[in-house]
Structures are given as C-alpha cells and as structure tokens.
Design a protein around this motif. Structure first.
Motif, PDB file in Angstrom:
ATOM      1  N   LYS A  34       2.256   5.429 -10.951  1.00 63.01           N
ATOM      2  CA  LYS A  34       1.251   4.716 -11.735  1.00 63.01           C
ATOM      3  C   LYS A  34       1.347   3.199 -11.588  1.00 63.01           C
ATOM      4  CE  LYS A  34      -0.591   4.450 -16.406  1.00 63.01           C
ATOM      5  NZ  LYS A  34      -0.500   4.970 -17.771  1.00 63.01           N
ATOM      6  N   GLU A  35       2.551   2.667 -11.674  1.00 65.70           N
ATOM      7  CA  GLU A  35       2.750   1.202 -11.570  1.00 65.70           C
ATOM      8  C   GLU A  35       2.287   0.671 -10.211  1.00 65.70           C
ATOM      9  OE1 GLU A  35       4.677  -1.055 -13.708  1.00 65.70           O
ATOM     10  OE2 GLU A  35       4.499   0.420 -15.316  1.00 65.70           O
ATOM     11  N   ARG A  36       2.647   1.369  -9.150  1.00 66.53           N
ATOM     12  CA  ARG A  36       2.307   0.914  -7.793  1.00 66.53           C
ATOM     13  C   ARG A  36       0.843   1.155  -7.443  1.00 66.53           C
ATOM     14  NH1 ARG A  36       6.867   2.775  -3.622  1.00 66.53           N
ATOM     15  NH2 ARG A  36       5.549   1.537  -2.231  1.00 66.53           N
ATOM     16  N   LEU A  37       0.154   1.954  -8.237  1.00 67.54           N
ATOM     17  CA  LEU A  37      -1.251   2.282  -7.961  1.00 67.54           C
ATOM     18  C   LEU A  37      -2.227   1.458  -8.803  1.00 67.54           C
ATOM     19  CD1 LEU A  37      -0.917   6.155  -7.699  1.00 67.54           C
ATOM     20  CD2 LEU A  37      -1.375   4.550  -5.841  1.00 67.54           C
ATOM     21  N   GLN A  38      -1.730   0.474  -9.513  1.00 63.21           N
ATOM     22  CA  GLN A  38      -2.583  -0.318 -10.398  1.00 63.21           C
ATOM     23  C   GLN A  38      -3.736  -1.002  -9.664  1.00 63.21           C
ATOM     24  OE1 GLN A  38      -0.149  -2.996 -12.652  1.00 63.21           O
ATOM     25  NE2 GLN A  38       0.792  -1.357 -13.844  1.00 63.21           N
ATOM     26  N   ASN A  39      -3.566  -1.321  -8.405  1.00 65.42           N
ATOM     27  CA  ASN A  39      -4.610  -2.024  -7.645  1.00 65.42           C
ATOM     28  C   ASN A  39      -5.600  -1.085  -6.970  1.00 65.42           C
ATOM     29  OD1 ASN A  39      -3.542  -4.547  -8.298  1.00 65.42           O
ATOM     30  ND2 ASN A  39      -2.093  -4.445  -6.594  1.00 65.42           N
ATOM     31  N   LYS A  43      -8.269   2.439  -7.373  1.00 72.36           N
ATOM     32  CA  LYS A  43      -8.994   3.330  -8.271  1.00 72.36           C
ATOM     33  C   LYS A  43      -8.384   4.722  -8.130  1.00 72.36           C
ATOM     34  CE  LYS A  43     -13.593   4.786  -9.577  1.00 72.36           C
ATOM     35  NZ  LYS A  43     -15.021   4.686  -9.288  1.00 72.36           N
ATOM     36  N   THR A  44      -8.040   5.312  -9.263  1.00 71.20           N
ATOM     37  CA  THR A  44      -7.462   6.653  -9.257  1.00 71.20           C
ATOM     38  C   THR A  44      -8.226   7.536 -10.237  1.00 71.20           C
ATOM     39  OG1 THR A  44      -5.854   6.145 -10.984  1.00 71.20           O
ATOM     40  CG2 THR A  44      -5.131   5.818  -8.702  1.00 71.20           C
ATOM     41  N   SER A  45      -8.085   8.820 -10.030  1.00 65.16           N
ATOM     42  CA  SER A  45      -8.619   9.804 -10.957  1.00 65.16           C
ATOM     43  C   SER A  45      -7.659  10.976 -10.937  1.00 65.16           C
ATOM     44  CB  SER A  45     -10.025  10.223 -10.559  1.00 65.16           C
ATOM     45  OG  SER A  45     -10.016  10.825  -9.284  1.00 65.16           O
ATOM     46  N   LYS A  46      -7.987  12.020 -11.617  1.00 62.95           N
ATOM     47  CA  LYS A  46      -7.107  13.184 -11.685  1.00 62.95           C
ATOM     48  C   LYS A  46      -6.865  13.748 -10.283  1.00 62.95           C
ATOM     49  CE  LYS A  46      -6.682  17.644 -13.916  1.00 62.95           C
ATOM     50  NZ  LYS A  46      -7.340  18.616 -14.777  1.00 62.95           N
ATOM     51  N   GLY A  47      -5.712  13.401  -9.710  1.00 62.05           N
ATOM     52  CA  GLY A  47      -5.334  13.928  -8.406  1.00 62.05           C
ATOM     53  C   GLY A  47      -5.816  13.151  -7.205  1.00 62.05           C
ATOM     54  N   ALA A  48      -6.525  12.024  -7.396  1.00 64.55           N
ATOM     55  CA  ALA A  48      -7.093  11.295  -6.252  1.00 64.55           C
ATOM     56  C   ALA A  48      -6.806   9.796  -6.333  1.00 64.55           C
ATOM     57  CB  ALA A  48      -8.591  11.507  -6.188  1.00 64.55           C
ATOM     58  N   ILE A  49      -6.677   9.204  -5.158  1.00 73.17           N
ATOM     59  CA  ILE A  49      -6.508   7.759  -5.019  1.00 73.17           C
ATOM     60  C   ILE A  49      -7.540   7.286  -4.003  1.00 73.17           C
ATOM     61  CG2 ILE A  49      -4.946   5.883  -4.341  1.00 73.17           C
ATOM     62  CD1 ILE A  49      -2.629   7.960  -4.769  1.00 73.17           C
ATOM     63  N   GLN A  50      -8.247   6.199  -4.321  1.00 76.11           N
ATOM     64  CA  GLN A  50      -9.194   5.616  -3.373  1.00 76.11           C
ATOM     65  C   GLN A  50      -8.542   4.427  -2.685  1.00 76.11           C
ATOM     66  OE1 GLN A  50     -12.969   4.709  -5.167  1.00 76.11           O
ATOM     67  NE2 GLN A  50     -13.306   6.823  -5.820  1.00 76.11           N
ATOM     68  N   LEU A  51      -8.437   4.507  -1.370  1.00 80.12           N
ATOM     69  CA  LEU A  51      -7.866   3.430  -0.563  1.00 80.12           C
ATOM     70  C   LEU A  51      -9.017   2.733   0.163  1.00 80.12           C
ATOM     71  CD1 LEU A  51      -4.900   5.532   0.886  1.00 80.12           C
ATOM     72  CD2 LEU A  51      -4.834   3.964  -1.063  1.00 80.12           C
ATOM     73  N   PRO A  52      -9.439   1.562  -0.324  1.00 81.10           N
ATOM     74  CA  PRO A  52     -10.597   0.873   0.247  1.00 81.10           C
ATOM     75  C   PRO A  52     -10.383   0.494   1.711  1.00 81.10           C
ATOM     76  CG  PRO A  52      -9.949  -0.125  -1.835  1.00 81.10           C
ATOM     77  CD  PRO A  52      -8.866   0.825  -1.445  1.00 81.10           C
ATOM     78  N   TYR A  53     -11.430   0.638   2.488  1.00 80.44           N
ATOM     79  CA  TYR A  53     -11.362   0.271   3.906  1.00 80.44           C
ATOM     80  C   TYR A  53     -11.205  -1.237   4.110  1.00 80.44           C
ATOM     81  CZ  TYR A  53     -13.029   5.000   4.906  1.00 80.44           C
ATOM     82  OH  TYR A  53     -13.169   6.355   4.988  1.00 80.44           O
ATOM     83  N   ASN A  54     -11.625  -2.039   3.127  1.00 79.13           N
ATOM     84  CA  ASN A  54     -11.547  -3.491   3.299  1.00 79.13           C
ATOM     85  C   ASN A  54     -10.194  -4.072   2.898  1.00 79.13           C
ATOM     86  OD1 ASN A  54     -11.725  -3.274   0.529  1.00 79.13           O
ATOM     87  ND2 ASN A  54     -13.491  -4.634   0.308  1.00 79.13           N
ATOM     88  N   GLN A  55      -9.208  -3.212   2.675  1.00 77.95           N
ATOM     89  CA  GLN A  55      -7.838  -3.643   2.375  1.00 77.95           C
ATOM     90  C   GLN A  55      -6.893  -2.968   3.364  1.00 77.95           C
ATOM     91  OE1 GLN A  55      -6.766  -2.796  -1.677  1.00 77.95           O
ATOM     92  NE2 GLN A  55      -8.632  -3.693  -2.505  1.00 77.95           N
ATOM     93  N   PRO A  56      -5.752  -3.590   3.652  1.00 77.21           N
ATOM     94  CA  PRO A  56      -4.782  -2.950   4.539  1.00 77.21           C
ATOM     95  C   PRO A  56      -4.323  -1.605   3.971  1.00 77.21           C
ATOM     96  CG  PRO A  56      -4.183  -5.242   4.150  1.00 77.21           C
ATOM     97  CD  PRO A  56      -5.300  -4.909   3.193  1.00 77.21           C
TER      98      PRO A  56
END
Length: 74
Positions: A33-38, A40-53
């Motif tokens: 949770k702490e490392r995922l603050q930046n 968007k997350t939901s139940k079971g999913a993390i969004q990793l934006p293409y415009n970020q490394p």
C-alpha cells in the motif's frame, strides 16, 4: 490475459488505452500500500501509466511476495 502461474495465478497483466493493468491480488496491493500511493489501485488491480517509467523494482517485489505467499500455503 497473460498470467504467471505457480500452483495458482501469481499475477496477470493486460494493456489498456492509457496504462498497463497489473493484477497481483488484493493481498499484494494491501502489503504494498505505501509503495503504491502514486498509482491508481482497486480491488486486485494496479494501473501503471504509460507516461511514467515502469516500476520494475516494485513489480519484482510484488511478484516475489506473491510467490512466497503461494508457497507458504502449500
């Protein structure tokens, strides 16, 4: 959807229009949770934006967490 499997699903991933969907289960999202603050997350999913490394170290840590979690149940 591509999936890594070890006795059960470890993680899934899939492309979306603006992000890579990474699906490591709710337990991993809660544990990181702490490392995922930046991200968007939901139940079971993390969004990793293409415009970020791509956070390779974080992805590796989550996969290793899931591996340990699965093996501890066997």
């Amino acid at each position: 959807m591509p999936t890594f499997y070890l006795h059960e699903n470890v993680v899934h991933f899939a492309p979306a229009k603006n992000h890579l969907g990474f699906y490591p289960t709710l337990s991993a999202i809660t544990a990181f949770k702490e490392r995922l603050q930046n991200y968007k997350t939901s139940k079971g999913a993390i969004q990793l934006p293409y415009n970020q490394p791509l956070p390779v170290d974080l992805i590796e840590a989550i996969v290793l967490f899931r591996k340990k979690e699965i093996l501890s149940q066997k």
